[in-house]
Design a protein around this motif. Structure first.
Motif, PDB file in Angstrom:
ATOM      1  N   GLU A   1      39.640  39.703  39.225  1.00  0.00           N
ATOM      2  CA  GLU A   1      40.842  40.506  39.318  1.00  0.00           C
ATOM      3  C   GLU A   1      41.984  39.992  39.972  1.00  0.00           C
ATOM      4  OE1 GLU A   1      39.447  44.152  41.282  1.00  0.00           O
ATOM      5  OE2 GLU A   1      38.216  44.798  39.668  1.00  0.00           O
TER       6      GLU A   1
ATOM      7  N   TRP B   1      32.545  37.571  41.977  1.00  0.00           N
ATOM      8  CA  TRP B   1      32.690  37.367  40.625  1.00  0.00           C
ATOM      9  C   TRP B   1      33.794  38.420  40.326  1.00  0.00           C
ATOM     10  CZ3 TRP B   1      32.636  41.346  37.251  1.00  0.00           C
ATOM     11  CH2 TRP B   1      31.880  42.470  37.444  1.00  0.00           C
ATOM     12  N   ARG B   2      33.692  39.805  41.226  1.00  0.00           N
ATOM     13  CA  ARG B   2      34.880  40.681  40.532  1.00  0.00           C
ATOM     14  C   ARG B   2      36.317  40.457  41.247  1.00  0.00           C
ATOM     15  NH1 ARG B   2      33.810  45.834  38.851  1.00  0.00           N
ATOM     16  NH2 ARG B   2      31.739  45.572  39.565  1.00  0.00           N
TER      17      ARG B   2
ATOM     18  N   HIS C   1      35.156  43.656  47.700  1.00  0.00           N
ATOM     19  CA  HIS C   1      35.354  43.203  46.448  1.00  0.00           C
ATOM     20  C   HIS C   1      36.755  43.426  45.832  1.00  0.00           C
ATOM     21  CE1 HIS C   1      31.128  41.540  46.606  1.00  0.00           C
ATOM     22  NE2 HIS C   1      30.938  42.457  47.497  1.00  0.00           N
ATOM     23  N   SER C   2      37.752  43.307  46.516  1.00  0.00           N
ATOM     24  CA  SER C   2      39.038  43.562  45.817  1.00  0.00           C
ATOM     25  C   SER C   2      39.842  42.320  45.730  1.00  0.00           C
ATOM     26  CB  SER C   2      39.777  44.484  46.908  1.00  0.00           C
ATOM     27  OG  SER C   2      40.071  43.669  48.099  1.00  0.00           O
TER      28      SER C   2
ATOM     29  N   ASP D   1      32.510  41.469  30.294  1.00  0.00           N
ATOM     30  CA  ASP D   1      33.769  41.681  31.039  1.00  0.00           C
ATOM     31  C   ASP D   1      34.584  40.422  31.081  1.00  0.00           C
ATOM     32  OD1 ASP D   1      32.925  44.295  31.583  1.00  0.00           O
ATOM     33  OD2 ASP D   1      31.612  43.687  33.588  1.00  0.00           O
TER      34      ASP D   1
END
Length: 251
Positions: A132, A127-128, A71-72, A174
């Motif tokens: 990002e 989503w993350r 999740h990067s 967020d």
């Protein structure tokens, strides 16, 4: 059973597919084409499933390359078959004969191609990672290999749709902290809950990054248990684990 593979006109004639769960060797909650070695499924069954996916793409299992997804927003460049998985969530290559793959079970699998430059990419965009910048990182990686984002096509495959993606107020916070206009990707749910449009947000990020064409196949993983694995659905049904769907593109 025959494999059930969703394809997209924008990626043709490259060999590619968003594989559904049909046609695999796994059983139980993993019944079908579970391609995730990170699951608690039998290793042998997952290996068979991945081999079937590779065969469908016309490559050896060693040429079906994936990453250790975390999740990067990291994209890695693939130059040869048999590469050991690195911690990343996107892959790019300009080497013919390689197939790039990502796994998902509600997150967005995104396949990319610049047909003119001969460069492809694949991204796992939850989503993350989307927030990002994993989609933008994929385009950056492709451009480093000679692609032009204005000539690049991206297709978002089966993922969870807004009607089934309920989130809390802290989740909304967020996104608003990132950009107030992100409020448009949220609808009111029950009580203090919201419904988040993950593929809508993904398309927005791709288009804002200057991509030539971006589409979604409009398949919801949560809503169709016969065709798709879903992390959220398995959680709601209190299952011990869940399968992972593979999506891949070959140059």
């Amino acid at each position: 059973m025959t494999l059930d593979i969703i394809t997209a006109p924008g990626l043709a004639p490259l060999s590619h597919g968003f594989f559904t769960r049909r046609g695999g060797a796994s059983s139980g909650v993993f019944a079908g084409l579970n391609c995730g070695h990170g699951s608690s499924d039998q290793h042998e069954a997952v290996t068979i499933n991945r081999s079937r996916a590779a065969h469908a793409l016309g490559v050896s299992p060693e040429a079906l390359i994936g990453v250790h997804q975390v999740h990067s927003a990291r994209a890695t460049t693939v130059t040869e078959p048999g590469m050991e998985p690195v911690k990343a969530d996107a892959l790019v290559t300009a080497r013919p004969g390689l197939a790039l793959s990502v796994l998902a079970a509600d997150c967005q699998p995104v396949l990319f191609a610049d047909h003119l430059a001969g460069v492809i990419g694949a991204a796992h965009a939850g989503w993350r990672g989307t927030l990002e910048g994993v989609l933008e990182a994929t385009l950056d990686g492709m451009e480093a290999l000679g692609a032009d984002r204005g000539s690049t096509v991206a297709v978002i495959g089966p993922c969870i749709s807004q009607g089934n993606y309920e989130v809390g107020p802290e989740f909304l916070d967020d996104f608003l902290a990132d950009a107030p206009e992100n409020a448009r990707f949220f609808a009111n749910g029950t009580g203090d809950r919201y419904l988040f449009d993950l593929p809508g947000f993904g398309l927005h990020r791709l288009r804002a990054a200057g991509i030539g064409e971006a589409t979604w196949t409009r398949h919801c993983t949560y809503a169709d248990p016969e065709r798709f694995f879903s992390y959220r659905r398995s959680t709601h049904e209190r299952e011990a684990d869940y399968g992972r769907l593979i999506s891949a593109i070959r140059l």
